[in-house]
Design a protein around this motif. Structure first.
Motif, PDB file in Angstrom:
ATOM      1  N   LEU A   1       0.828  -1.202   0.000  1.00 13.82           N
ATOM      2  CA  LEU A   1       0.000   0.000   0.000  1.00 13.82           C
ATOM      3  C   LEU A   1       0.860   1.250   0.000  1.00 13.82           C
ATOM      4  O   LEU A   1       0.578   2.212  -0.722  1.00 13.82           O
ATOM      5  CB  LEU A   1      -0.930  -0.005   1.219  1.00 13.82           C
ATOM      6  CG  LEU A   1      -1.894   1.168   1.343  1.00 13.82           C
ATOM      7  CD1 LEU A   1      -2.807   1.245   0.135  1.00 13.82           C
ATOM      8  CD2 LEU A   1      -2.706   1.046   2.619  1.00 13.82           C
ATOM      9  N   ASP A   2       1.929   1.239   0.768  1.00 14.03           N
ATOM     10  CA  ASP A   2       2.848   2.379   0.825  1.00 14.03           C
ATOM     11  C   ASP A   2       3.456   2.643  -0.552  1.00 14.03           C
ATOM     12  O   ASP A   2       3.527   3.783  -1.008  1.00 14.03           O
ATOM     13  CB  ASP A   2       3.946   2.107   1.856  1.00 14.03           C
ATOM     14  CG  ASP A   2       4.765   3.332   2.189  1.00 14.03           C
ATOM     15  OD1 ASP A   2       4.201   4.441   2.255  1.00 14.03           O
ATOM     16  OD2 ASP A   2       5.995   3.179   2.388  1.00 14.03           O
TER      17      ASP A   2
ATOM     18  N   GLN B   1       2.178   1.761  -3.473  1.00 14.80           N
ATOM     19  CA  GLN B   1       1.111   2.229  -4.355  1.00 14.80           C
ATOM     20  C   GLN B   1       0.784   3.693  -4.090  1.00 14.80           C
ATOM     21  O   GLN B   1       0.534   4.462  -5.022  1.00 14.80           O
ATOM     22  CB  GLN B   1      -0.136   1.364  -4.197  1.00 14.80           C
ATOM     23  CG  GLN B   1       0.037  -0.033  -4.770  1.00 14.80           C
ATOM     24  CD  GLN B   1      -1.155  -0.923  -4.484  1.00 14.80           C
ATOM     25  OE1 GLN B   1      -2.082  -0.541  -3.772  1.00 14.80           O
ATOM     26  NE2 GLN B   1      -1.137  -2.128  -5.038  1.00 14.80           N
ATOM     27  N   LEU B   2       0.773   4.099  -2.834  1.00 12.98           N
ATOM     28  CA  LEU B   2       0.509   5.495  -2.498  1.00 12.98           C
ATOM     29  C   LEU B   2       1.594   6.416  -3.037  1.00 12.98           C
ATOM     30  O   LEU B   2       1.309   7.527  -3.497  1.00 12.98           O
ATOM     31  CB  LEU B   2       0.362   5.671  -0.987  1.00 12.98           C
ATOM     32  CG  LEU B   2      -0.919   5.112  -0.379  1.00 12.98           C
ATOM     33  CD1 LEU B   2      -0.889   5.243   1.145  1.00 12.98           C
ATOM     34  CD2 LEU B   2      -2.143   5.805  -0.938  1.00 12.98           C
ATOM     35  N   ASP B   3       2.849   5.962  -3.004  1.00 10.47           N
ATOM     36  CA  ASP B   3       3.941   6.752  -3.575  1.00 10.47           C
ATOM     37  C   ASP B   3       3.743   6.953  -5.072  1.00 10.47           C
ATOM     38  O   ASP B   3       3.955   8.052  -5.600  1.00 10.47           O
ATOM     39  CB  ASP B   3       5.290   6.081  -3.314  1.00 10.47           C
ATOM     40  CG  ASP B   3       5.744   6.207  -1.869  1.00 10.47           C
ATOM     41  OD1 ASP B   3       5.214   7.075  -1.142  1.00 10.47           O
ATOM     42  OD2 ASP B   3       6.642   5.441  -1.464  1.00 10.47           O
TER      43      ASP B   3
ATOM     44  N   ILE C   1       0.831   6.833  -6.722  1.00 11.53           N
ATOM     45  CA  ILE C   1      -0.331   7.708  -6.902  1.00 11.53           C
ATOM     46  C   ILE C   1       0.043   9.156  -6.612  1.00 11.53           C
ATOM     47  O   ILE C   1      -0.339  10.071  -7.350  1.00 11.53           O
ATOM     48  CB  ILE C   1      -1.505   7.244  -6.009  1.00 11.53           C
ATOM     49  CG1 ILE C   1      -2.037   5.903  -6.518  1.00 11.53           C
ATOM     50  CG2 ILE C   1      -2.611   8.284  -5.970  1.00 11.53           C
ATOM     51  CD1 ILE C   1      -2.998   5.221  -5.569  1.00 11.53           C
ATOM     52  N   LYS C   2       0.811   9.383  -5.557  1.00 11.63           N
ATOM     53  CA  LYS C   2       1.248  10.739  -5.207  1.00 11.63           C
ATOM     54  C   LYS C   2       2.074  11.340  -6.342  1.00 11.63           C
ATOM     55  O   LYS C   2       1.877  12.493  -6.714  1.00 11.63           O
ATOM     56  CB  LYS C   2       2.068  10.709  -3.920  1.00 11.63           C
ATOM     57  CG  LYS C   2       2.568  12.059  -3.487  1.00 11.63           C
ATOM     58  CD  LYS C   2       3.437  11.948  -2.241  1.00 11.63           C
ATOM     59  CE  LYS C   2       4.095  13.274  -1.931  1.00 11.63           C
ATOM     60  NZ  LYS C   2       5.117  13.166  -0.910  1.00 11.63           N
TER      61      LYS C   2
END
Length: 84
Positions: A26-27, A29-31, A33-34
């Motif tokens: 998740l971390d 994937q968030l990077d 997306i950011k």
């Protein structure tokens, strides 16, 4: 009994590892997306900055006038505060 504890421990460790793996995924994937959001925003800023249409020019003028008025008001307020 020891065998049951071993199985319980193994199950608990497996759940822990799965949770840690999910957090890491998740971390990551968030990077991603950011980074995509930041790139998209930068593109929008660039497109807006290069817009020379009449509405864009009017909006820039309104913004400049608003900023000037706020600065003038801030100066007046600062002068009043210094007097008192």
């Amino acid at each position: 009994m020891a065998e049951t504890l071993g199985t319980l421990e193994a199950g608990a460790r497996e759940i822990l590892h799965a949770g840690l793996g999910a957090v890491r995924s998740l971390d990551a994937q968030l990077d991603i997306i950011k980074a995509q959001i930041e790139a998209g925003y930068a593109d929008l800023v660039q497109r807006g900055a290069s817009d020379r249409s009449e509405p864009a020019i009017k909006l820039h003028s309104l913004l400049d006038q608003s900023v000037a008025q706020v600065r003038e008001l801030q100066g007046r307020i600062d002068a009043l505060i210094k007097r008192n």
